[in-house]
Design a protein around this motif. Structure first.
Motif, PDB file in Angstrom:
ATOM      1  N   MET A   1       0.774  -1.206   0.138  1.00 38.29           N
ATOM      2  CA  MET A   1      -0.014  -0.062   0.045  1.00 38.29           C
ATOM      3  C   MET A   1       0.891   1.231   0.001  1.00 38.29           C
TER       4      MET A   1
ATOM      5  N   ASP B   1     -20.826   2.812  -0.001  1.00 36.66           N
ATOM      6  CA  ASP B   1     -20.289   1.376   0.393  1.00 36.66           C
ATOM      7  C   ASP B   1     -19.421   0.919  -0.529  1.00 36.66           C
TER       8      ASP B   1
ATOM      9  N   ASN C   1     -16.141   2.661  -0.777  1.00 37.95           N
ATOM     10  CA  ASN C   1     -15.267   2.336   0.341  1.00 37.95           C
ATOM     11  C   ASN C   1     -14.726   0.968   0.264  1.00 37.95           C
ATOM     12  N   ALA C   2     -15.642  -0.034  -0.323  1.00 38.84           N
ATOM     13  CA  ALA C   2     -15.021  -1.255  -0.320  1.00 38.84           C
ATOM     14  C   ALA C   2     -13.969  -1.531  -1.396  1.00 38.84           C
TER      15      ALA C   2
ATOM     16  N   ALA D   1     -12.118   1.195  -2.193  1.00 35.70           N
ATOM     17  CA  ALA D   1     -10.723   2.001  -1.467  1.00 35.70           C
ATOM     18  C   ALA D   1     -10.033   1.016  -0.613  1.00 35.70           C
ATOM     19  N   GLU D   2     -10.885   0.129   0.080  1.00 38.33           N
ATOM     20  CA  GLU D   2     -10.114  -0.745   1.201  1.00 38.33           C
ATOM     21  C   GLU D   2      -9.306  -1.685   0.167  1.00 38.33           C
ATOM     22  N   LYS D   3      -9.709  -2.182  -0.782  1.00 42.93           N
ATOM     23  CA  LYS D   3      -8.963  -3.249  -1.353  1.00 42.93           C
ATOM     24  C   LYS D   3      -7.658  -2.587  -2.049  1.00 42.93           C
TER      25      LYS D   3
ATOM     26  N   GLY E   1      -6.157  -0.150  -0.514  1.00 39.98           N
ATOM     27  CA  GLY E   1      -5.333   0.414   0.667  1.00 39.98           C
ATOM     28  C   GLY E   1      -5.480   1.874   0.750  1.00 39.98           C
TER      29      GLY E   1
ATOM     30  N   THR F   1      -8.258   5.333   1.854  1.00 43.39           N
ATOM     31  CA  THR F   1      -9.605   5.790   2.121  1.00 43.39           C
ATOM     32  C   THR F   1     -10.258   6.576   1.117  1.00 43.39           C
ATOM     33  N   CYS F   2     -11.579   6.739   1.648  1.00 41.09           N
ATOM     34  CA  CYS F   2     -12.497   7.480   0.675  1.00 41.09           C
ATOM     35  C   CYS F   2     -12.625   8.899   0.959  1.00 41.09           C
TER      36      CYS F   2
ATOM     37  N   ALA G   1     -10.607  -4.493  -8.100  1.00 38.77           N
ATOM     38  CA  ALA G   1     -11.042  -4.478  -6.831  1.00 38.77           C
ATOM     39  C   ALA G   1     -12.584  -4.794  -7.127  1.00 38.77           C
TER      40      ALA G   1
ATOM     41  N   THR H   1     -18.863  -9.564  -1.491  1.00 38.17           N
ATOM     42  CA  THR H   1     -19.205  -8.354  -0.774  1.00 38.17           C
ATOM     43  C   THR H   1     -20.250  -7.599  -1.549  1.00 38.17           C
TER      44      THR H   1
END
Ligand code: ARG
Length: 277
Positions: A4, A80, A83-84, A86-88, A90, A92-93, A254, A263
């Motif tokens: 990341m 959501d 965000n998912a 972004a998480e994949k 590494g 943030t949104c 992602a 998800t």
């Protein structure tokens, strides 16, 4: 350096498209291997407006996809999903303040303000002239909303002097222009204003995305109904600049993971009460 951090580092240097990074798939790698490539999983780099952040821009009056709740928080299926993603990656949104729908494509095309627009936005050829899109993430159709029991149809509405509302610059807007040539199309910045207008009799009908029509009727407009579903066969995609192909690829990767790991179904269940959307 974690995968990341390394990716952010490249993003900061603005080396999009020139550096290939070794894909670690979440596992730790030695700190000094930034130049090495892994034959099996190579990822292109991308640029970001703000380091470590996926900056989103949207029109935020489009429940259940993106809207501002009673506490002033930006929420919805797209929120959501972003965000998912972004998480994949590494990241943030962050969300920019609400912007008119017809300014979103130009904002992404210009660059510098937002990385992506995830806004229940239909992938279409006109938009593809200005921006690129991720793979499709949801199917949608249009709906004609009118007073419940009014008996309106696309035929009764296609009459001179009849006002039919839509959101400016949307596929609903184009649908009215193409399919109700005799009616007067009334483009509005805000979907709720259009629904209110139908409710009070100012407009005879409104054409908007079916899931949004259904959600608004269920939440706040029990006097209205979808009088006709229009099978336009639209697909929503995430708008990305053509100058940032690595970001599109990373988002598509992602999205594929999000589909695969369940998800996507969770989000559909949460926001639509079913996975059949
Ligand atoms: N799917 C339609 C289109 O792409 C409407 C999207 C409106 N989105 C919004 N966030 N207001 O034209």
């Amino acid at each position: 350096m974690t995968n990341m951090n390394r990716r952010n580092f490249v993003a900061t240097l603005g080396l999009a498209g020139t550096v290939l990074l070794a894909g670690c798939n979440g596992s730790e790698q030695p700190a000094d291997d930034a130049q090495t490539t892994d034959e099996t999983t190579e990822e292109a780099s991308y640029t970001l407006v703000k380091e470590g952040v996926l900056t989103n821009v949207a029109e935020l009056g489009f429940a259940p996809f993106e809207y501002i709740d009673e506490d002033g928080v930006t929420v919805g299926f797209d929120v959501d999903l972003s965000n998912a993603i972004a998480e994949k990656l590494g990241l943030t949104c962050e969300w920019l303040p609400n912007q008119a729908f017809d300014t979103l494509v130009p904002t992404i095309a210009q660059g510098g303000k937002a990385d992506i627009s995830i806004a229940g936005m239909t992938i279409d050829d006109t938009r593809l002239e200005e921006v690129d899109f991720s793979d499709p993430y949801l199917n949608s159709n249009q709906g004609i909303v009118a007073l419940a029991g009014s008996g309106e149809t696309s035929e009764t509405l296609d009459v001179e002097g009849v006002q039919v509302a839509c959101q400016t610059g949307t596929t609903g807007n184009s649908w009215i222009e193409e399919n109700l040539p005799n009616a007067t199309c009334v483009p509005l910045a805000d979907v709720t204003a259009g629904m209110m207008g139908v409710s009070t009799g100012l407009y005879k009908a409104m054409v908007i995305d079916l899931p949004v029509a259904q959600n608004m009727i269920a939440e706040s407009f029990s006097d209205l109904e979808v009088v006709e579903e229009i099978p336009t066969g639209e697909q929503y995609g995430i708008a990305v600049s053509y100058d940032n192909p690595g970001l599109k690829d990373a988002i598509n990767d992602a999205l594929a993971q999000i589909e695969e790991d369940g998800t996507m179904d969770e989000l559909k269940q949460k926001w639509f009460g079913t996975t059949e959307v």
